[in-house]
Enzyme design. Structure first.
Site: not given
Length: 432
Positions: A209, A343
């Protein structure tokens, strides 16, 4: 009527170099929308299924040709000539056609790629931004806000090949007056942290990330170095910057012994002890948000943690809720956590995602729109955060274009809203 003319899906690569699905939805009016779907590494067991080919001779079994084929054939035939503006009806039709509880026949990746592309096609046809159309179908028209970002600057756990147990160490620039300023603050602290790591002889390689992924002595050393980076960047802890952590506790949890193991520190905790371990960190460092501070199945552990920390700390359910309204409703009833991570690919349709967000907001649960560790250049989550008035977004670090693309999209949205002089709120505070 905005009839669907063609649906075209293909395999592309995600940020980890593995296949994912990209889909175009073409309307008879000539407009088309397209989207690509991310993939998680530390996934909740209750998530909708991501369909993979499991052909070991191709991409180590991670191909998505089956999902692509379902979109190009069965899903297209079912949606052909349908009105693309009927988002809820078409999402429900795909769910019905799939016929499973967890979207395991078509795959949530296949269904979501179509669901998002439908909405994007209509937004283009209407000549409005995607966030405006999201707001429209969410029945909250023009109620926009620019989200406060959670900026990941140290990666651990499943997101990095290092020895750090906790998965994400993030900063939140609560002192920022705009997303542009928030990004500036985040970038300066991120690069200062890189300088500090080099000074101490640590690696500045990055994880999935975009956060640094060094081998450190403990979780606390990570927090200490971030504190130093904030101070050396001339920002103030608690005033300009607060911290957020993602424990990804299900990855630390031994289901047989029912204990949490921090391998790097050679320590084990039961559920109650682990809450107090985290509580100790919050007293020493300005941690204002803890994600998945207990195992996804440990509802009692979450209840206890919420009782102890919930009035002063944002306690976020990710694997606990998996963007599923049913699990969120149970959590609300049990007073487990006080916030939810959203999500899109955990649930698999835009409609279900919006329903879960609305349920959270109605019950005063904070909402954080989130990326996945395996991302694409798709910026849908930036528009989702703005269009639903979510208030917060978690989309990685200040490097890797699969992460910075979302920040760049938010900068453009903020610029557009300022230019149009529309009424909107910048939710740059942790709690509403």
């Amino acid at each position: 009527m905005s009839k669907i003319k063609k649906i075209l899906s293909r395999e592309i690569l995600d940020s980890r170099g593995y296949p994912t699905i990209e889909t175009e939805v073409h309307l008879k009016t000539g407009y088309f929308g397209y989207s690509s779907v991310p993939s998680g590494a530390s996934t909740g067991s209750k998530e909708a299924l991501e369909l993979r080919d499991n052909d070991k001779n191709r991409f180590f079994g991670k191909g998505v040709k089956k999902a692509v084929n379902y979109v190009n054939t069965e899903i297209f035939q079912a949606l052909k000539n349908k009105n693309a503006e009927e988002q809820k009806e078409l999402d429900n039709l795909m769910i019905k056609l799939d016929g499973t509880k967890n979207k395991s026949r078509f795959g949530a990746n296949a269904i979501l790629s179509v669901s998002l592309s439908l909405a994007k096609a209509i937004a283009l046809e209407k000549n409005i931004p995607f966030y405006s159309y999201i707001s429209e179908i969410n029945y909250s028209k023009n109620n926009f806000s620019i989200p406060l970002p959670m900026i990941n600057i140290i990666n651990g756990g499943m997101h990095a090949n290092n020895n750090i147990d906790l998965q994400e160490f993030m900063i939140q620039p609560i002192g920022a007056k705009s997303i542009l300023q928030a990004v500036q603050m985040g970038s300066e602290i991120f690069h200062m942290l890189g300088i500090i790591l080099k000074e101490k002889g640590y690696s500045t390689c990055v994880g999935d990330e975009g956060g640094y992924a060094p081998n450190l002595k403990s979780n606390e050393e990570a927090l200490s170095m971030i504190s130093l980076a904030v101070e050396r960047s001339n920002y103030k802890l608690n005033e300009d910057i607060t911290f957020a952590i993602d424990c990804a506790s299900s990855e630390l949890f031994n289901k047989k012994t029912r204990r949490y193991r921090l391998k790097n520190e050679n320590k084990e905790y039961n559920s109650i002890e682990f809450t107090h371990y985290l509580e100790k960190l919050t007293k020493k460092y300005p941690i204002r948000s803890i994600e998945d501070g207990q195992d996804e199945s440990d509802w009692k552990g979450f209840q206890y943690q919420t009782k102890i920390l919930g009035k002063k700390i944002q306690l976020v359910g990710d694997d606990l809720f998996v963007t599923n309204k049913k699990f969120l409703e149970y959590g609300i009833k049990k007073k487990a956590a006080n916030s939810i991570l959203i999500k899109l690919n955990q649930i698999g349709t835009l409609t279900e995602t919006l329903e879960t967000i609305k349920k959270a907001q109605e019950n005063k649960y904070n909402v954080i729109i989130s990326h996945r560790s395996g991302e694409t250049e798709d910026t849908s989550i930036a528009d989702l955060a703005v269009g639903t008035n979510a208030g917060q977004i978690k989309t990685g670090s200040m490097c890797r274009s699969d992460r910075t693309s979302k920040y760049n999209r938010l900068i453009k949205i903020e610029e557009s809203l300022n230019t149009q002089k529309k009424t909107f709120k910048k939710k740059l505070n942790l709690f509403n």
